[in-house]
Design an enzyme around this catalytic site. Sequence first.
Site, PDB file in Angstrom:
ATOM      1  N   SER A   1      -5.554   1.083  17.354  1.00  0.00           N
ATOM      2  CA  SER A   1      -6.554   1.986  16.791  1.00  0.00           C
ATOM      3  C   SER A   1      -7.735   2.186  17.732  1.00  0.00           C
ATOM      4  CB  SER A   1      -7.057   1.353  15.491  1.00  0.00           C
ATOM      5  OG  SER A   1      -8.209   2.001  15.052  1.00  0.00           O
TER       6      SER A   1
ATOM      7  N   ASP B   1       8.071  -8.830   2.720  1.00  0.00           N
ATOM      8  CA  ASP B   1       6.881  -9.044   3.547  1.00  0.00           C
ATOM      9  C   ASP B   1       7.297  -9.600   4.901  1.00  0.00           C
ATOM     10  OD1 ASP B   1       4.455 -10.322   4.630  1.00  0.00           O
ATOM     11  OD2 ASP B   1       3.613  -9.773   2.677  1.00  0.00           O
ATOM     12  N   LEU B   2       6.754  -9.015   5.946  1.00  0.00           N
ATOM     13  CA  LEU B   2       7.114  -9.430   7.314  1.00  0.00           C
ATOM     14  C   LEU B   2       6.815 -10.903   7.575  1.00  0.00           C
ATOM     15  CD1 LEU B   2       5.834  -6.685   9.780  1.00  0.00           C
ATOM     16  CD2 LEU B   2       8.177  -7.156   9.093  1.00  0.00           C
TER      17      LEU B   2
ATOM     18  N   THR C   1     -10.499   2.071  16.839  1.00  0.00           N
ATOM     19  CA  THR C   1     -11.555   1.199  16.338  1.00  0.00           C
ATOM     20  C   THR C   1     -11.783  -0.019  17.242  1.00  0.00           C
ATOM     21  OG1 THR C   1     -12.407   0.349  14.257  1.00  0.00           O
ATOM     22  CG2 THR C   1     -10.201  -0.292  14.815  1.00  0.00           C
TER      23      THR C   1
ATOM     24  N   ASN D   1       0.835  -1.222   0.000  1.00  0.00           N
ATOM     25  CA  ASN D   1       0.000   0.000   0.000  1.00  0.00           C
ATOM     26  C   ASN D   1       0.863   1.263   0.000  1.00  0.00           C
ATOM     27  OD1 ASN D   1      -2.589   1.146  -0.100  1.00  0.00           O
ATOM     28  ND2 ASN D   1      -2.522   1.624   2.086  1.00  0.00           N
TER      29      ASN D   1
ATOM     30  N   ARG E   1     -15.546  13.293  14.978  1.00  0.00           N
ATOM     31  CA  ARG E   1     -14.297  12.536  15.088  1.00  0.00           C
ATOM     32  C   ARG E   1     -13.189  13.424  15.647  1.00  0.00           C
ATOM     33  NH1 ARG E   1     -17.377   9.201  14.383  1.00  0.00           N
ATOM     34  NH2 ARG E   1     -17.386   7.423  12.943  1.00  0.00           N
TER      35      ARG E   1
ATOM     36  N   PHE F   1      -6.502   7.891  16.970  1.00  0.00           N
ATOM     37  CA  PHE F   1      -7.865   8.283  16.602  1.00  0.00           C
ATOM     38  C   PHE F   1      -7.855   8.539  15.082  1.00  0.00           C
ATOM     39  CE2 PHE F   1     -10.584   8.010  20.336  1.00  0.00           C
ATOM     40  CZ  PHE F   1      -9.657   7.358  21.141  1.00  0.00           C
TER      41      PHE F   1
ATOM     42  N   TYR G   1     -11.106  -5.919  10.931  1.00  0.00           N
ATOM     43  CA  TYR G   1      -9.902  -5.088  11.092  1.00  0.00           C
ATOM     44  C   TYR G   1      -9.677  -4.786  12.573  1.00  0.00           C
ATOM     45  CZ  TYR G   1      -7.174  -0.760  11.297  1.00  0.00           C
ATOM     46  OH  TYR G   1      -6.257   0.203  11.641  1.00  0.00           O
TER      47      TYR G   1
ATOM     48  N   LYS H   1      -6.618  -5.886  15.454  1.00  0.00           N
ATOM     49  CA  LYS H   1      -5.856  -4.955  16.315  1.00  0.00           C
ATOM     50  C   LYS H   1      -6.005  -5.357  17.784  1.00  0.00           C
ATOM     51  CE  LYS H   1      -4.184  -2.145  13.288  1.00  0.00           C
ATOM     52  NZ  LYS H   1      -2.747  -2.104  13.036  1.00  0.00           N
TER      53      LYS H   1
HETATM   54  P1  NAD Z   1      -0.532   2.507   5.229  1.00  0.00           P
HETATM   55  O1  NAD Z   1      -1.269   1.464   4.482  1.00  0.00           O
HETATM   56  O2  NAD Z   1      -0.307   3.812   4.567  1.00  0.00           O
HETATM   57  O3  NAD Z   1       0.876   1.947   5.721  1.00  0.00           O
HETATM   58  C1  NAD Z   1       1.091   0.593   6.044  1.00  0.00           C
HETATM   59  C2  NAD Z   1       2.359   0.144   5.330  1.00  0.00           C
HETATM   60  O4  NAD Z   1       2.614  -1.228   5.661  1.00  0.00           O
HETATM   61  C3  NAD Z   1       2.239   0.220   3.806  1.00  0.00           C
HETATM   62  O5  NAD Z   1       3.348   0.916   3.289  1.00  0.00           O
HETATM   63  C4  NAD Z   1       2.231  -1.240   3.355  1.00  0.00           C
HETATM   64  O6  NAD Z   1       2.840  -1.397   2.091  1.00  0.00           O
HETATM   65  C5  NAD Z   1       3.001  -1.919   4.484  1.00  0.00           C
HETATM   66  N1  NAD Z   1       2.644  -3.338   4.703  1.00  0.00           N
HETATM   67  C6  NAD Z   1       1.405  -3.862   4.853  1.00  0.00           C
HETATM   68  N2  NAD Z   1       1.490  -5.176   5.113  1.00  0.00           N
HETATM   69  C7  NAD Z   1       2.819  -5.496   5.134  1.00  0.00           C
HETATM   70  C8  NAD Z   1       3.552  -6.693   5.378  1.00  0.00           C
HETATM   71  N3  NAD Z   1       2.928  -7.869   5.631  1.00  0.00           N
HETATM   72  N4  NAD Z   1       4.903  -6.650   5.343  1.00  0.00           N
HETATM   73  C9  NAD Z   1       5.557  -5.489   5.093  1.00  0.00           C
HETATM   74  N5  NAD Z   1       4.906  -4.322   4.860  1.00  0.00           N
HETATM   75  C10 NAD Z   1       3.559  -4.328   4.872  1.00  0.00           C
HETATM   76  O7  NAD Z   1      -1.297   2.713   6.622  1.00  0.00           O
HETATM   77  P2  NAD Z   1      -1.155   3.875   7.693  1.00  0.00           P
HETATM   78  O8  NAD Z   1      -2.345   4.753   7.596  1.00  0.00           O
HETATM   79  O9  NAD Z   1       0.197   4.467   7.617  1.00  0.00           O
HETATM   80  O10 NAD Z   1      -1.329   3.023   9.027  1.00  0.00           O
HETATM   81  C11 NAD Z   1      -0.216   2.471   9.682  1.00  0.00           C
HETATM   82  C12 NAD Z   1      -0.707   1.587  10.814  1.00  0.00           C
HETATM   83  O11 NAD Z   1      -1.541   2.344  11.675  1.00  0.00           O
HETATM   84  C13 NAD Z   1      -1.545   0.404  10.351  1.00  0.00           C
HETATM   85  O12 NAD Z   1      -1.221  -0.705  11.141  1.00  0.00           O
HETATM   86  C14 NAD Z   1      -2.962   0.856  10.612  1.00  0.00           C
HETATM   87  O13 NAD Z   1      -3.815  -0.235  10.853  1.00  0.00           O
HETATM   88  C15 NAD Z   1      -2.793   1.701  11.848  1.00  0.00           C
HETATM   89  N6  NAD Z   1      -3.843   2.716  11.997  1.00  0.00           N
HETATM   90  C16 NAD Z   1      -4.103   3.575  10.971  1.00  0.00           C
HETATM   91  C17 NAD Z   1      -5.126   4.513  11.095  1.00  0.00           C
HETATM   92  C18 NAD Z   1      -5.458   5.437   9.959  1.00  0.00           C
HETATM   93  O14 NAD Z   1      -6.566   5.975   9.930  1.00  0.00           O
HETATM   94  N7  NAD Z   1      -4.556   5.685   9.019  1.00  0.00           N
HETATM   95  C19 NAD Z   1      -5.874   4.598  12.281  1.00  0.00           C
HETATM   96  C20 NAD Z   1      -5.558   3.723  13.324  1.00  0.00           C
HETATM   97  C21 NAD Z   1      -4.532   2.785  13.178  1.00  0.00           C
HETATM   98  N1  UFG Z   2     -17.494  10.027   6.224  1.00  0.00           N
HETATM   99  C1  UFG Z   2     -18.500  10.487   5.390  1.00  0.00           C
HETATM  100  N2  UFG Z   2     -18.375  10.213   4.073  1.00  0.00           N
HETATM  101  C2  UFG Z   2     -17.330   9.522   3.531  1.00  0.00           C
HETATM  102  C3  UFG Z   2     -16.308   9.071   4.405  1.00  0.00           C
HETATM  103  C4  UFG Z   2     -16.437   9.340   5.750  1.00  0.00           C
HETATM  104  O1  UFG Z   2     -19.466  11.093   5.824  1.00  0.00           O
HETATM  105  O2  UFG Z   2     -17.312   9.295   2.316  1.00  0.00           O
HETATM  106  C5  UFG Z   2     -17.602  10.320   7.670  1.00  0.00           C
HETATM  107  C6  UFG Z   2     -17.742   9.069   8.498  1.00  0.00           C
HETATM  108  O3  UFG Z   2     -19.108   8.723   8.658  1.00  0.00           O
HETATM  109  C7  UFG Z   2     -17.095   9.498   9.807  1.00  0.00           C
HETATM  110  C8  UFG Z   2     -16.035  10.507   9.405  1.00  0.00           C
HETATM  111  O4  UFG Z   2     -16.392  10.921   8.093  1.00  0.00           O
HETATM  112  O5  UFG Z   2     -18.030  10.146  10.586  1.00  0.00           O
HETATM  113  C9  UFG Z   2     -14.653   9.923   9.396  1.00  0.00           C
HETATM  114  O6  UFG Z   2     -14.676   8.725   8.646  1.00  0.00           O
HETATM  115  P1  UFG Z   2     -13.354   7.944   8.246  1.00  0.00           P
HETATM  116  O7  UFG Z   2     -13.758   6.804   7.365  1.00  0.00           O
HETATM  117  O8  UFG Z   2     -12.330   8.883   7.721  1.00  0.00           O
HETATM  118  O9  UFG Z   2     -12.807   7.441   9.645  1.00  0.00           O
HETATM  119  P2  UFG Z   2     -13.467   6.489  10.730  1.00  0.00           P
HETATM  120  O10 UFG Z   2     -13.661   7.310  11.957  1.00  0.00           O
HETATM  121  O11 UFG Z   2     -14.620   5.771  10.223  1.00  0.00           O
HETATM  122  O12 UFG Z   2     -12.336   5.403  10.966  1.00  0.00           O
HETATM  123  C10 UFG Z   2     -10.967   5.734  10.944  1.00  0.00           C
HETATM  124  C11 UFG Z   2     -10.160   4.653  10.231  1.00  0.00           C
HETATM  125  C12 UFG Z   2     -10.029   3.428  11.070  1.00  0.00           C
HETATM  126  C13 UFG Z   2      -9.522   3.799  12.416  1.00  0.00           C
HETATM  127  C14 UFG Z   2     -10.447   4.796  13.057  1.00  0.00           C
HETATM  128  C15 UFG Z   2      -9.905   5.209  14.381  1.00  0.00           C
HETATM  129  O13 UFG Z   2     -10.782   4.302   9.017  1.00  0.00           O
HETATM  130  O14 UFG Z   2      -9.088   2.570  10.477  1.00  0.00           O
HETATM  131  O15 UFG Z   2     -10.532   5.959  12.240  1.00  0.00           O
HETATM  132  O16 UFG Z   2     -10.902   5.892  15.063  1.00  0.00           O
HETATM  133  F1  UFG Z   2      -9.446   2.710  13.182  1.00  0.00           F
END
Ligand code: NAD
Ligand code: UFG
Length: 351
Positions: free
Chosen positions: A137, A66-67, A139, A36, A244, A191, A161, A165
Amino acid sequence: MSLVLITGGLGFIGSHTCLSLLTKGLDVLIIDSLVNSSKENFLNIKNLVKNNYKPQVGKVFFLKGDLRNNKWLDEIFKKQISIDNPIDSVIHFAGLKSVEESVLNPIKYWDANINSTLSLLSSMEKFNCNSIVFSSSATIYKPVYEGRITENSLKEPINPYGNTKNTIETFLKDLYISDKKKWKIINLRYFNPVGAHESGKIGEETVGKPSNLFPILGKVISGEMENLSIFGKDWPTKDGTCVRDYIHVMDLAEAHFSALQFLKNNPTQFKSINIGTGKGYTVLEIVEKYSKLNNVDIPYKFSDRRSGDASSVVADNTLALELLNWKPQKNIEDCCVDSYRFLLNKLSKIK
Ligand code: NAD
Ligand code: UFG
């Protein structure tokens, strides 16, 4: 010398965290499968460090893989010991993160998130690397209707998902209990991470269709999507749309540095810490701020509630403020402006 392994370090949060650590003089080894993200981000990180931060920055290395390939991972830990530059701590970002995809394909998510963590921790144990900061997360908490979420709030994920976690947190706790004199573990429960580095050079890239609010705003502004669908207008909030806690990704990156410092300066432990601002904004407030600050049009329509959404998800961040010597420095305006700068930079490359 101290080397930090950053799994998933070329992704959204990982790339900003690498930058933050490097500018503080830490050496960083990134492992990423690029499932990704892209290699271009490695060059972006290197260029940002080279051009903006001098002279005492750390060194950065990247290995594609890959890990879940445990033999390969073992070789990496072994090699670092043999060249007298062992990996002494890990920040574990790597994983898959789409809630929607996880519902459709739970096997893919359990395999990617659980097996990669299992492989990582077994290599760490084998080579005596016992400090880890894990990307958890908000979540994992049971959806609530109002108030702030503390670390002791009920955990009850409602999608695969979130289950992965939560399971990883449980696994890490088992590991800690197995030998309390050994492991230093922090789960950071993020968050809603948004925004981008102020240069606009790195930010949130999504491979495929985005489902999160800020990347979708980008698609609407660029014309790839006709409008934003706001999920529900009858939530029990001030304007009927969901609330949020949006945290700027650079503040989140700094929280990782603080967590590493905390682990370094304290005895073995297992902690879970919310990382948010403690302030909530509705979807309509975000749309309004984003369009006003950046002078762009964001057409929207209301649609049905999205399954699994919660009315309000806001962090009680007291523990982070107390333990980590950390405080968010950016506000929601920075989130909107920095996101847009990154979007413009991306669009200018496409043209
Ligand atoms: P991201 O997808 O941008 O980054 C994850 C990275 O991990 C990517 O570069 C992907 O290529 C790499 N990856 C995935 N699986 C792998 C594997 N098996 N081996 C090696 N590399 C691998 O995601 P992000 O938004 O930077 O999120 C990072 C972490 O934080 C994730 O674990 C995600 O679940 C967690 N998280 C993200 C959010 C969010 O909203 N972005 C919220 C809460 C938690
Ligand atoms: N939303 C819309 N329209 C869209 C997308 C989102 O109205 O097309 C709203 C959602 O209903 C929510 C807010 O925008 O109220 C934020 O939505 P996101 O999808 O950006 O984020 P979430 O809060 O649903 O979830 C995110 C990540 C999860 C993470 C979580 C942590 O997707 O991976 O935040 O709180 F775990």
